[in-house]
Design a protein around this motif. Structure first.
Motif, PDB file in Angstrom:
ATOM      1  N   ALA A  75      89.570  15.620  50.722  1.00  0.00           N
ATOM      2  CA  ALA A  75      88.420  15.742  51.629  1.00  0.00           C
ATOM      3  C   ALA A  75      87.477  16.858  51.184  1.00  0.00           C
ATOM      4  CB  ALA A  75      88.902  16.015  53.047  1.00  0.00           C
ATOM      5  N   HIS A  76      87.852  17.551  50.075  1.00  0.00           N
ATOM      6  CA  HIS A  76      87.070  18.649  49.521  1.00  0.00           C
ATOM      7  C   HIS A  76      86.994  19.840  50.482  1.00  0.00           C
ATOM      8  CE1 HIS A  76      85.146  16.800  45.794  1.00  0.00           C
ATOM      9  NE2 HIS A  76      86.001  15.901  46.251  1.00  0.00           N
ATOM     10  N   ARG A  77      88.086  20.051  51.220  1.00  0.00           N
ATOM     11  CA  ARG A  77      88.197  21.216  52.097  1.00  0.00           C
ATOM     12  C   ARG A  77      89.153  22.194  51.404  1.00  0.00           C
ATOM     13  NH1 ARG A  77      88.863  17.948  57.759  1.00  0.00           N
ATOM     14  NH2 ARG A  77      89.723  19.948  58.486  1.00  0.00           N
ATOM     15  N   ARG A  78      88.629  22.982  50.465  1.00  0.00           N
ATOM     16  CA  ARG A  78      89.450  23.717  49.510  1.00  0.00           C
ATOM     17  C   ARG A  78      90.319  24.783  50.163  1.00  0.00           C
ATOM     18  NH1 ARG A  78      86.276  25.514  44.168  1.00  0.00           N
ATOM     19  NH2 ARG A  78      88.317  26.534  43.925  1.00  0.00           N
ATOM     20  N   ASP A  79      89.766  25.554  51.083  1.00  0.00           N
ATOM     21  CA  ASP A  79      90.541  26.652  51.656  1.00  0.00           C
ATOM     22  C   ASP A  79      91.771  26.127  52.394  1.00  0.00           C
ATOM     23  OD1 ASP A  79      88.757  28.384  50.578  1.00  0.00           O
ATOM     24  OD2 ASP A  79      87.655  28.766  52.449  1.00  0.00           O
ATOM     25  N   GLU A  80      91.564  25.077  53.187  1.00  0.00           N
ATOM     26  CA  GLU A  80      92.690  24.497  53.920  1.00  0.00           C
ATOM     27  C   GLU A  80      93.700  23.868  52.961  1.00  0.00           C
ATOM     28  OE1 GLU A  80      90.687  22.762  57.925  1.00  0.00           O
ATOM     29  OE2 GLU A  80      89.574  22.479  56.035  1.00  0.00           O
TER      30      GLU A  80
END
Length: 978
Positions: A390-395
């Motif tokens: 989903a390109h939610r890198r930190d998570e």
């Protein structure tokens, strides 16, 4: 994904039970009782391949055969399958008449007036009767392919035929796709009637098992080795064991760069042939069904309805209709768990996923992660995957790191490796150096555990550099020990490894004195680990005194600093030093204590190394029952804790044990698998090559043996360790003997002695004792053989390893036989044959038995010679060793016929040795000096030689010597008694 070529498996894999059933039905038909057989299975499972195999078996049994098939459009064509069958029969000389009659009747030229139902009934019965007449002149087989596309008339005719086959020698075999029996398909009810009324027998082709998929992969990749286990598992996971999909996937991989690892299989695109079929099946479905299929493909291969409903933002009760639609058309199937569905096979999921536009795919991944968070489904690995996509890198980073640490804690090193890699991919550029170092360290450790040694070495180097950047020199020094261990597996020699460890030790402050409580426990802990690694490095080179000294100091420091893992590792190294140094009971006890203690304390890597060391050491030290017990237990343990380098190395040593004890087929199979699996470790490769080379030697495939052992020798030279080098040298020396080159055999034996002498070794020296003795005797130089035994004996006696001392009995027996001291020879060789048998050493044991038979023959004890030679023949047959069998057969023949077997009769070996020196132009005094005997003794020998050869001059002796052919290696220098 476009593949440029097709792959077809040359063997029908996993269908032996169905072929056996077909053979039984063919025999029953030959006995006059016809059969109607239905082969059911999903698309690509191998129905057509099986049908072809049955046809070939029937034809071989004297059946006439013909095949007809249906196509998707044939539901609208009356009797399409039968029309196709009739044309095939008409093209056959044996069935031409029946085929033409069938075609004419199916044309149905009768007027269309009258009772249509009656005309249809007559047509059905007539066609069924014509088909039954195919067996009037002998047994016949009719094949009907893809019946799921048949129309009503075809099915009515076949039902009528099914009622007649029992009375005729006819076998009817039809195939259909079980995943094409959608609601309202005509065949659905027809099949149920035939099965219920016992008019037909149905067998279902299951998907291939993981083992069968591995076999098929092996046959298709054509490397000469079994498919590596992880690759075979990945192929099975992608294809679910559907043979067509296996072929198509491997063909596509071959067209785009080859099968270079698990990642290539996991990330390969779906082959076009498979993708087109899946797209065609999904296109006609409703919008709601297609939306559900896309969401499910994003979630994964299988999913819960609650999660699916959350992702598509729909209430669960509104999913029933689209789910039923997808299930009816075999896109989805309910799983064994209530409320859970899965795609029928993995490639359906992959195809649907690949077709989703990237923006929608990201959105669905994000919804999946949000819906799964905090539920049983939302594991760290699950969330890391979906957040990353989903390109939610930190998570993604947070979930991956947490999941990697948890996976490491439970020894799931494969999962840990994937999650550490994901954490590194999603880490921020500004991640502190110390944190990046910890990530790289975790990645390196998990890579090493799973035999990805090149990657592990690179990650350790990166971690060390990051620790130094962060100013943490102690942590950087600590990484040198595991880094050196990985470098060893990549073939780096002792000098380079030891230098790296000593350099790291120099970076740490001086250690405390013996009785001083350490003031810096952290540095002491690192120092202990480096010393333990140094001890292991020297032990692997069999420099036992240095290794034991480092191991003892490492144990002391580890105990002071409370480092149980390092203390266990150093104890393992010390135990190996003890057993190779001859203190075997003490060493075995220590190694067993390490394993038990490590397992009790959940030190799994240390326990696995303990298993590895006790099993491999016992394998080398001729303690085969002990070796097999610990290797098998260790392999099982290493598999359960995901320590694959240990597992593969122990498998290679288990193969060595099986070779040594005479189970050559099993040894070769395990060695080939270890060679395929152990891609990341040179030590596994070398050990497996030794085994394969020895088996080829025993089976008399000498060129193959020379090539395999030559490769092992080259790798061993690169590593510079005795245990990697010496076994290949011995195998090559045996090959030289077997090919009639005793000079080369002597050279290689000398090289083996030199390598062992540098570390006072006996464990790797003992095989050369017999080989070198044979080689010298084969040159007609028993005096040289005597000197050889005198040179090797002190090392074996000094170490006192029981399994190695039998070699001295064997060598002394051969020398006594060469000296015509047959009484002593029989005693020594009987002791050797019994000793090798007690130790379980099959190769030398078979030769010792043969040598004993020759000693009996030399003593004119022909009954005993025949008895013992028969034992040698039987042993050779069990081994599958043609050279030993042939040599033993020669002795047996000589014993029964009273014929001498020696090439230099009527001379004894000593007389022949003197004759050779005479031929070389030496005077009697010179010969006496050469042989270490008195000149009078030489003169007496010369007189005996002249008398036995009935010649009067020394020149005539030289002429006779020149007429003697070079000794054939299989005789191994045996002489005849005067």
């Amino acid at each position: 994904m476009d593949g440029s070529r097709s792959l077809v498996c040359p063997v029908l894999v996993g269908r032996d039970d169905l072929l056996d059933l077909a053979d039984r039905r063919i025999r029953e038909v030959l006995d006059g009782s016809g059969r109607f057989l239905l082969l059911a299975g999903e698309a690509g499972v191998g129905k057509t391949r099986l049908l072809g195999a049955i046809e070939r078996r029937a034809a071989a049994a004297g059946f006439r055969t013909a095949r007809g098939g249906a196509y998707p459009s044939d539901l609208q064509v009356a009797a399409a399958v039968l029309i196709d069958l009739g044309r095939a029969m008409a093209r056959s000389v044996a069935m031409e008449a029946v085929g033409r009659r069938l075609g004419d009747r199916l044309d149905d030229r009768e007027p269309s007036t009258g009772d249509a139902h009656r005309r249809r009934r007559l047509l059905t019965l007539d066609v069924a009767e014509i088909l039954a007449e195919a067996a009037l002149d002998g047994p016949a087989m009719l094949s009907l392919e893809d019946l799921h596309w048949s129309d009503d008339l075809t099915l009515e005719v076949l039902e009528a035929l099914a009622r007649r086959v029992a009375e005729r020698p006819i076998l009817v075999v039809g195939t259909y796709r079980s995943d094409e029996l959608f609601p309202r398909v005509p065949m659905r009810d027809w099949r149920a009637r035939l099965i219920a009324q016992r008019l037909a027998e149905e067998v279902r082709l299951a998907r291939l098992t993981p083992a069968d998929t591995a076999t098929m992969t092996t046959l298709l990749i054509e490397t000469g080795l079994p498919a590596a286990r992880d690759i075979a598992e990945a192929v099975h996971a992608r294809t679910d064991g559907i043979p067509l999909h296996v072929e198509e996937l491997l063909a596509a991989l071959a067209a785009t760069g080859g099968l270079d690892g698990v990642g290539a299989v996991r990330h390969a695109g779906v082959p076009d042939t498979v993708e087109d079929a899946i797209v065609a099946r999904l296109e006609p479905r409703s919008v709601a069904a297609r939306e559900l299929a896309r969401a499910g493909a994003v979630i994964g291969r299988a999913f819960d309805l609650d999660l699916l409903a959350a992702v598509v933002e729909t209430e669960t009760d509104r999913l029933s209709a689209p789910l039923a639609e997808l299930a009816d058309h075999f896109v989805l199937l309910p799983t064994s768990s209530p409320g859970r569905y899965g795609f029928r096979h993995g490639l359906i999921c992959d195809t649907i996923y690949d077709a989703i536009p990237e923006p929608e795919r990201r959105r669905l991944h994000g919804r999946t992660a949000d819906a799964a968070a905090g539920t049983d489904v939302g594991t760290d690995a699950f969330l890391a995957l979906h957040y990353e996509r989903a390109h939610r890198r930190d998570e993604a980073f947070t979930a991956a790191l947490r999941g990697a640490e948890n996976a490491t804690a439970i020894s799931s090193h494969g999962t840990a490796h994937e999650l550490y890699a994901a954490a590194l991919r999603t880490a921020r550029e500004e991640l502190p150096a110390v944190d990046r170092a910890r990530l790289l360290e975790g990645l390196a450790a998990s890579a090493a555990a799973t035999d990805r040694n090149v990657l592990a070495a690179e990650a350790y180097e990166g971690a060390r550099a990051s620790f130094l950047e962060a100013g943490d020199g102690l942590a950087a020094a600590a990484l040198v020990a595991p880094f050196v261990a990985v470098r060893h597996l990549l073939g780096v020699g002792l000098d380079e490894r030891a230098a790296a460890l000593r350099s790291a030790l120099g970076e740490i402050a001086a250690p405390p004195t013996l009785h001083q409580v350490p003031s810096e426990p952290a540095s002491d802990r690192v120092r202990a680990r480096l010393l333990a690694a140094l001890a292991a490095a020297y032990m692997l080179d069999r420099r036992l005194d240095e290794s034991a000294s480092f191991a003892t100091e490492a144990r002391r420091l580890a105990s002071l600093s409370g480092d149980a893992a390092t203390e266990r590792n150093a104890a393992t190294t010390l135990g190996a030093c003890l057993v190779f140094g001859g203190r075997m009971d003490e060493g075995w006890d220590l190694l067993e204590q390490v394993i038990a203690g490590s397992r009790a304390e959940h030190l799994e890597a240390e326990a696995a190394r303990g298993y590895r060391m006790i099993g491999s050491s016992a394998s080398v030290l001729v303690e085969y029952p002990r070796a097999e017990r610990w290797l098998r237990e260790g392999i099982d343990f290493a598999e359960r804790v995901d320590l694959w380098n240990h597992r593969h190395y122990m498998a290679a040593h288990l193969a060595h044990v099986l070779w040594a004890t005479g189970s050559w087929d099993a040894a070769a199979e395990i060695a080939r698998q270890a060679l395929a699996d152990g891609r990341g470790g040179i030590t596994t490769r070398i050990t497996a090559l030794h085994v394969l080379g020895y088996v080829a030697l025993g089976r008399d495939r000498l060129d193959e043996a020379r090539g395999i052992l030559g490769e092992a020798h080259e790798l061993g030279q690169r590593m510079g360790e005795l245990q990697r080098l010496s076994p290949a040298l011995w195998g090559l020396a045996e090959v030289a003997l077997a090919t009639g080159d005793p000079i080369e055999a002597v050279r290689l034996a000398e090289e083996g002695l030199t390598a062992s002498a540098s570390v006072a070794d006996a464990a790797y020296l003992f095989p050369f004792v017999v080989t070198g003795t044979r080689a010298h005797i084969a040159q007609g130089e028993p005096q040289a053989a005597r000197r050889w035994i005198a040179r090797v004996e002190p090392s074996l006696v000094a170490r006192g390893i029981p399994g190695t001392l039998v070699a001295l009995d064997h060598a002394r027996g051969l020398l006594a036989l060469a000296d015509a001291a047959t009484g002593q020879a029989r005693q020594w060789l009987a002791a050797a044959a019994a000793g090798w048998q007690d130790r379980g050493r099959a190769w030398e044991g078979a030769w010792a038995t043969l040598d004993l038979a020759r000693a009996h023959l030399r003593s004119n004890q022909r009954t005993d010679a025949a008895r013992v030679a028969s034992v040698a023949v039987d042993a050779a047959k069990r081994l599958g060793a043609p050279a030993i069998e042939a040599a033993a057969g020669d002795v047996l023949t000589s014993a029964r016929r009273g014929q001498p077997a020696e090439l230099w009769a009527p001379l004894t070996t000593r007389e022949f040795e003197v004759a050779r020196l005479v031929a070389d132009g030496l005077t009697n005094p010179a010969i006496a000096v050469n042989l270490g005997v008195a000149p009078k003794t030489v003169a007496a020998h010369v007189e005996h030689i002249l008398a036995k050869l009935a010649v009067g001059r020394r020149a005539e002796i030289a002429t006779w010597v020149a007429s003697i052919p070079v000794l054939h290696s299989r005789d191994h220098g045996v002489d005849r008694e005067e």
